[in-house]
Design a protein around this motif. Structure first.
Motif, PDB file in Angstrom:
ATOM      1  N   GLY A   1       0.839  -1.197   0.000  1.00  0.00           N
ATOM      2  CA  GLY A   1       0.000   0.000   0.000  1.00  0.00           C
ATOM      3  C   GLY A   1       0.868   1.239   0.000  1.00  0.00           C
ATOM      4  O   GLY A   1       1.831   1.336   0.772  1.00  0.00           O
ATOM      5  N   ASN A   2       0.548   2.161  -0.876  1.00  0.00           N
ATOM      6  CA  ASN A   2       1.248   3.449  -0.943  1.00  0.00           C
ATOM      7  C   ASN A   2       0.250   4.523  -0.536  1.00  0.00           C
ATOM      8  O   ASN A   2      -0.666   4.832  -1.292  1.00  0.00           O
ATOM      9  N   TRP A   3       0.454   5.049   0.651  1.00  0.00           N
ATOM     10  CA  TRP A   3      -0.515   6.024   1.170  1.00  0.00           C
ATOM     11  C   TRP A   3      -0.326   7.425   0.604  1.00  0.00           C
ATOM     12  O   TRP A   3      -1.121   8.313   0.891  1.00  0.00           O
TER      13      TRP A   3
ATOM     14  N   GLY B   1      11.304   6.060  -7.312  1.00  0.00           N
ATOM     15  CA  GLY B   1      10.937   6.441  -8.677  1.00  0.00           C
ATOM     16  C   GLY B   1       9.462   6.302  -8.998  1.00  0.00           C
ATOM     17  O   GLY B   1       9.092   6.088 -10.164  1.00  0.00           O
ATOM     18  N   HIS B   2       8.611   6.456  -7.988  1.00  0.00           N
ATOM     19  CA  HIS B   2       7.172   6.469  -8.286  1.00  0.00           C
ATOM     20  C   HIS B   2       6.899   7.543  -9.343  1.00  0.00           C
ATOM     21  O   HIS B   2       7.553   8.587  -9.359  1.00  0.00           O
ATOM     22  N   SER B   3       5.913   7.294 -10.188  1.00  0.00           N
ATOM     23  CA  SER B   3       5.685   8.231 -11.307  1.00  0.00           C
ATOM     24  C   SER B   3       5.366   9.641 -10.818  1.00  0.00           C
ATOM     25  O   SER B   3       5.674  10.622 -11.498  1.00  0.00           O
ATOM     26  N   GLU B   4       4.772   9.757  -9.618  1.00  0.00           N
ATOM     27  CA  GLU B   4       4.518  11.115  -9.104  1.00  0.00           C
ATOM     28  C   GLU B   4       5.824  11.809  -8.740  1.00  0.00           C
ATOM     29  O   GLU B   4       5.939  13.038  -8.848  1.00  0.00           O
ATOM     30  N   ARG B   5       6.822  11.053  -8.318  1.00  0.00           N
ATOM     31  CA  ARG B   5       8.149  11.624  -8.056  1.00  0.00           C
ATOM     32  C   ARG B   5       8.784  12.036  -9.392  1.00  0.00           C
ATOM     33  O   ARG B   5       9.434  13.069  -9.495  1.00  0.00           O
TER      34      ARG B   5
ATOM     35  N   TYR C   1       5.373  -2.309 -11.885  1.00  0.00           N
ATOM     36  CA  TYR C   1       4.934  -1.751 -13.167  1.00  0.00           C
ATOM     37  C   TYR C   1       3.677  -0.941 -12.919  1.00  0.00           C
ATOM     38  O   TYR C   1       2.652  -1.492 -12.512  1.00  0.00           O
ATOM     39  N   GLU C   2       3.790   0.368 -13.130  1.00  0.00           N
ATOM     40  CA  GLU C   2       2.646   1.246 -12.899  1.00  0.00           C
ATOM     41  C   GLU C   2       2.429   2.146 -14.108  1.00  0.00           C
ATOM     42  O   GLU C   2       3.073   3.194 -14.234  1.00  0.00           O
ATOM     43  N   PRO C   3       1.516   1.752 -15.011  1.00  0.00           N
ATOM     44  CA  PRO C   3       1.222   2.629 -16.144  1.00  0.00           C
ATOM     45  C   PRO C   3       0.629   3.935 -15.610  1.00  0.00           C
ATOM     46  O   PRO C   3      -0.329   3.913 -14.837  1.00  0.00           O
TER      47      PRO C   3
ATOM     48  N   ALA D   1      -3.032   4.784 -15.503  1.00  0.00           N
ATOM     49  CA  ALA D   1      -3.945   3.985 -14.668  1.00  0.00           C
ATOM     50  C   ALA D   1      -3.875   4.394 -13.201  1.00  0.00           C
ATOM     51  O   ALA D   1      -4.620   3.865 -12.381  1.00  0.00           O
ATOM     52  N   ILE D   2      -2.993   5.334 -12.861  1.00  0.00           N
ATOM     53  CA  ILE D   2      -2.800   5.673 -11.452  1.00  0.00           C
ATOM     54  C   ILE D   2      -3.805   6.731 -11.016  1.00  0.00           C
ATOM     55  O   ILE D   2      -3.833   7.836 -11.559  1.00  0.00           O
ATOM     56  N   GLY D   3      -4.640   6.371 -10.060  1.00  0.00           N
ATOM     57  CA  GLY D   3      -5.595   7.317  -9.494  1.00  0.00           C
ATOM     58  C   GLY D   3      -6.699   7.719 -10.456  1.00  0.00           C
ATOM     59  O   GLY D   3      -7.471   8.636 -10.183  1.00  0.00           O
ATOM     60  N   THR D   4      -6.793   7.033 -11.593  1.00  0.00           N
ATOM     61  CA  THR D   4      -7.760   7.449 -12.614  1.00  0.00           C
ATOM     62  C   THR D   4      -8.972   6.526 -12.659  1.00  0.00           C
ATOM     63  O   THR D   4      -9.966   6.857 -13.298  1.00  0.00           O
TER      64      THR D   4
ATOM     65  N   GLY E   1       0.663  -1.873 -10.460  1.00  0.00           N
ATOM     66  CA  GLY E   1       0.009  -0.770  -9.748  1.00  0.00           C
ATOM     67  C   GLY E   1      -0.750   0.119 -10.702  1.00  0.00           C
ATOM     68  O   GLY E   1      -0.326   0.358 -11.838  1.00  0.00           O
ATOM     69  N   GLY E   2      -1.884   0.615 -10.241  1.00  0.00           N
ATOM     70  CA  GLY E   2      -2.721   1.508 -11.045  1.00  0.00           C
ATOM     71  C   GLY E   2      -4.166   1.099 -10.908  1.00  0.00           C
ATOM     72  O   GLY E   2      -4.625   0.167 -11.573  1.00  0.00           O
ATOM     73  N   SER E   3      -4.888   1.789  -9.984  1.00  0.00           N
ATOM     74  CA  SER E   3      -6.327   1.556  -9.791  1.00  0.00           C
ATOM     75  C   SER E   3      -6.674   0.102  -9.443  1.00  0.00           C
ATOM     76  O   SER E   3      -7.711  -0.397  -9.856  1.00  0.00           O
TER      77      SER E   3
ATOM     78  N   ALA F   1       0.622  -6.507  -5.989  1.00  0.00           N
ATOM     79  CA  ALA F   1       0.056  -5.220  -6.385  1.00  0.00           C
ATOM     80  C   ALA F   1       0.618  -4.102  -5.516  1.00  0.00           C
ATOM     81  O   ALA F   1       0.915  -4.302  -4.333  1.00  0.00           O
ATOM     82  N   LEU F   2       0.768  -2.940  -6.130  1.00  0.00           N
ATOM     83  CA  LEU F   2       1.112  -1.711  -5.406  1.00  0.00           C
ATOM     84  C   LEU F   2      -0.121  -0.821  -5.504  1.00  0.00           C
ATOM     85  O   LEU F   2      -0.530  -0.435  -6.599  1.00  0.00           O
ATOM     86  N   VAL F   3      -0.707  -0.545  -4.358  1.00  0.00           N
ATOM     87  CA  VAL F   3      -2.052   0.013  -4.311  1.00  0.00           C
ATOM     88  C   VAL F   3      -2.036   1.389  -3.661  1.00  0.00           C
ATOM     89  O   VAL F   3      -1.508   1.541  -2.557  1.00  0.00           O
ATOM     90  N   GLY F   4      -2.610   2.368  -4.326  1.00  0.00           N
ATOM     91  CA  GLY F   4      -2.722   3.707  -3.753  1.00  0.00           C
ATOM     92  C   GLY F   4      -4.051   3.863  -3.030  1.00  0.00           C
ATOM     93  O   GLY F   4      -4.216   3.446  -1.884  1.00  0.00           O
ATOM     94  N   GLY F   5      -5.016   4.438  -3.731  1.00  0.00           N
ATOM     95  CA  GLY F   5      -6.305   4.804  -3.131  1.00  0.00           C
ATOM     96  C   GLY F   5      -6.946   3.700  -2.298  1.00  0.00           C
ATOM     97  O   GLY F   5      -7.400   3.946  -1.168  1.00  0.00           O
TER      98      GLY F   5
HETATM   99  P1  PGA Z   1      -3.852   4.005  -7.289  1.00  0.00           P
HETATM  100  O1  PGA Z   1      -2.298   4.376  -7.095  1.00  0.00           O
HETATM  101  O2  PGA Z   1      -4.032   2.620  -6.762  1.00  0.00           O
HETATM  102  O3  PGA Z   1      -4.588   5.040  -6.467  1.00  0.00           O
HETATM  103  O4  PGA Z   1      -4.139   4.122  -8.744  1.00  0.00           O
HETATM  104  C1  PGA Z   1      -1.300   3.427  -7.346  1.00  0.00           C
HETATM  105  C2  PGA Z   1       0.059   4.019  -7.066  1.00  0.00           C
HETATM  106  O5  PGA Z   1       0.282   5.192  -7.357  1.00  0.00           O
HETATM  107  O6  PGA Z   1       0.960   3.322  -6.540  1.00  0.00           O
END
Ligand code: PGA
Length: 244
Positions: free
Chosen positions: A3-5, A89-93, A161-163, A166-169, A206-208, A226-230
């Motif tokens: 989980g990535n908060w 190296g998260h894509s937001e970084r 692998y985080e396209p 797909a992140i937060g969308t 990772g990605g939604s 999985a690497l999970v945000g939300g």
């Molecule tokens: P998300 O984020 O699950 O909210 O799409 C994934 C992430 O950024 O690691």
């Protein structure tokens, strides 16, 4: 299951999360569980998770061990705080803080030097996918961000692998799209580090990722986690991902 908060949760909110979450995953022995809170909630998380199988990670680090770098946190400091892992190296970084494949590689090496497991993130942006560049982007990110690591170092990392699209969308990659990308990454690993290392590397998607799509993703043999945000912010939703 990681989980990535991101920039969510105070210490009090972190303590409240663990109180609900830990009993829900107490019997989960089929996977490793990792939570990456913001730095200032790491101590609370480490304390709450001590004696359990849940591991705590940071979301970033600096590549030097110490120095005049205002606002930064080093690998030994992350390790000292009780973290076992760190996202790199998260894509937001990459998108908002100017991280490059070079800084990703430097940070991964620093993490490994301090005994941390780096979770190195790669992934293409929407326009890159649309113009058919996905594999080229992943190749470049692998060769410059990961490839300079020694074989011994490579044996101690995780890849996510985080396209970016797909992140937060809410737009999740289909299981086939994700598996194709994982195969491309594993092919790079095979070319650089050989068959055994490529077979052994764990690649998270990772990605939604949500409770209603996790089964389809995890059914792909190529997808190791999985690497999970939300969906990691809520204890019930993250527990149902862990217990998929
Ligand atoms: P998300 O984020 O699950 O909210 O799409 C994934 C992430 O950024 O690691």
């Amino acid at each position: 299951m990681a989980g990535n908060w991101k920039m969510f949760k105070t210490s009090a909110e972190t303590a409240a999360f663990f109180e609900k979450f830990l009993p829900l995953v107490a019997a989960a022995e089929h996977c490793e569980v990792l939570i990456c809170p913001p730095y200032l909630s790491v101590a609370t998380a480490v304390q709450a998770a001590s004696g359990t199988r849940v591991r705590i990670g940071a979301q970033n680090l600096h590549w030097k061990n110490e120095g005049a770098f205002t606002g930064e946190v080093s690998a030994p400091m992350v390790r000292d705080s009780g973290c076992t892992h760190v996202l790199v190296g998260h894509s937001e970084r990459r998108q908002f803080f100017g991280e490059t494949d070079k800084s990703v590689n430097d940070k991964a090496a620093a993490a490994l030097g301090a005994g941390l497991t780096p979770v190195i993130c790669v992934g293409e942006r929407l326009e890159q996918r649309q113009s058919g560049e996905t594999e080229a982007v992943l190749t470049e990110q692998f060769q410059n961000g990961i490839g300079p690591l020694s074989p011994e170092q490579f044996g101690r990392i995780l890849i996510a692998y985080e396209p970016v699209w797909a992140i937060g969308t809410g737009l999740v990659a289909t299981p086939d799209q994700a598996a194709d990308a994982h195969r491309a990454i594993r092919a790079q690993a095979r070319a650089r580090y050989g068959e055994a290392a490529a077979a052994g590397i764990r690649i998270l998607y990772g990605g939604s990722v949500k409770p209603d799509n996790v089964k389809g993703l995890m059914a792909q043999p190529e997808i190791d986690g999985a690497l999970v945000g939300g969906a990691s912010l809520d204890p019930f939703s993250f527990a149902s991902l862990v217990n998929f």
